[in-house]
Design an enzyme around this catalytic site. Sequence first.
Site, mmCIF file in Angstrom:
data_model
loop_
_atom_site.group_PDB
_atom_site.id
_atom_site.type_symbol
_atom_site.label_atom_id
_atom_site.label_comp_id
_atom_site.label_asym_id
_atom_site.label_seq_id
_atom_site.Cartn_x
_atom_site.Cartn_y
_atom_site.Cartn_z
ATOM 1 N N LYS A 61 -7.529 -2.867 3.560
ATOM 2 C CA LYS A 61 -6.230 -2.225 3.806
ATOM 3 C C LYS A 61 -5.772 -2.531 5.221
ATOM 4 C CE LYS A 61 -8.589 2.193 4.649
ATOM 5 N NZ LYS A 61 -8.710 3.603 4.209
ATOM 6 N N LYS A 83 0.852 -1.190 0.000
ATOM 7 C CA LYS A 83 0.000 0.000 0.000
ATOM 8 C C LYS A 83 0.885 1.237 0.000
ATOM 9 C CE LYS A 83 -3.979 2.225 2.086
ATOM 10 N NZ LYS A 83 -3.459 3.554 1.673
#
Length: 512
Positions: free
Chosen positions: A377, A210
Amino acid sequence: MLLRDLADTSEAVATTPARLGKVERLAGALSRAGPREVAVAVAFLSGELRQRQIGVGWASLRDVPEPAAEPSLGVAEVDATFERIGRQAGAGSQAERRRLLAELFARGTGPEQRFLRQLLVGELRQGALEGVMVDAVARAAGLPARDVRRAAMLRGDLGTVAEAALAGGADALAAFRLEVGRPVLPMLAQTAESVDAALDRVHPAAVEWKLDGARVQVHRARADVGVFTRSLDDITTRVPEVVEAALALPVTSAVLDGEVIALRPDGRPEPFQVTASRVGSKGDPATLRASVPLSVVLFDALHVDGRDLLDRPGAERFEALAAAVPEELRVPRTVTDDPAVAAAALAEALARGHEGVMVKSLDTAYEAGRRGAGWLKVKPRHTLDLVVLAVERGHGRRRGWLSNLHLGALDPATGGFVMLGKTFKGLTDAMLTWQTERLGELAVADDGWVVHVRPELVVEVAFDGVQTSPRYPGGVALRFARVLRYREDKRAAVADTIDTVLQIHAGTRAPG
């Protein structure tokens, strides 16, 4: 349609707690709007201007005329005035903006002036979020919400979709298709506390780094390239590196999802603000590129060479991406259902200076414009114990409560506190009720909007990072701060210091 109708609807929505009730009130207003007013009504009731920004802020609204006795402002007329205000440029533009604004407010009643003020400064928060508005459009048009949602995703503009739905029904909605060159709303991610928790929900999965960059959607049709932001703004001319990378791909048409990010010579990311500043700058692209080069990293494919992939599984979309994009332009990725392997991927991403990982289902479609359950996430959370310096009075659903907290870190050099920003995120109704009473007891000054308090109450705050900010005296501000809990067991004297915050900003302190 008069603006008063929208102002009254907004007020009613703000005081209606149930989602269904909000939808019904919004749908009623949309049904009363004329064909050329629907898109404007959707924008206004969503708390937005169709023009996005028109150069009007709090300072422009300090001295407005007395309210009119009777409503006379039309919705389309107000939108046209905003358009005129936004077009002002050059010498004398500020004075002309103020003149047009004064004329507009002079014709507004009290409720209309209040509505306009909240709309212009982005403070119209009555609960008409996009999901609620999608349902309202569907109710007003008598169509399934899923069809409205998909059309809005493909068009990138709910107002235009609403206009089509109310005028042309199902056939008009079905006409919306993925078009190369027209951006669609990006798929968003939900949050998981750990890679173990993420893999419990999605497995097997792709674990991707990420990056803390700027989301971009890259469109290519032969020699034409378009690059769009998460909010669908066209930034093609600002990012020549992305254009060159897209033109080098062995495809004739493509729609690709990814990020641009500024990297240091050692490959570690620059602070997010460096990337954001470069992407947002309207200066000479060649000069900016020389000082802050951008790298493009792609992670999804929505269309490749005439083949639409939105509805295809994640694994199939990545296969198409891998065939079209060389490895050096793709996000590092590991496919696994083993928590240990996923944890190792997370550790490597963090060691390289990135935010964390994305855990993505191999089976789900691309849920554009939504926080799909197929994307999770995972990133370590920063937390700090900060002191409440002041609080703003709530509005909309939070009217009557003290809501938006001003947060400060201890300055060990002076014994005072350095403000780091504001937040109302994470506050439950119970917390709002409690803090309204407690902060009322600590109040030392009240200007009717901001209540300044004795710096005694400690609050534990989670946040995503620290960014440079000339707005605050310490030169930094928290990113995406949200309240976790109050710490009445701690005194303000043991709160976290501005030195700690600066260490996080410099990257010398690990999350925790």
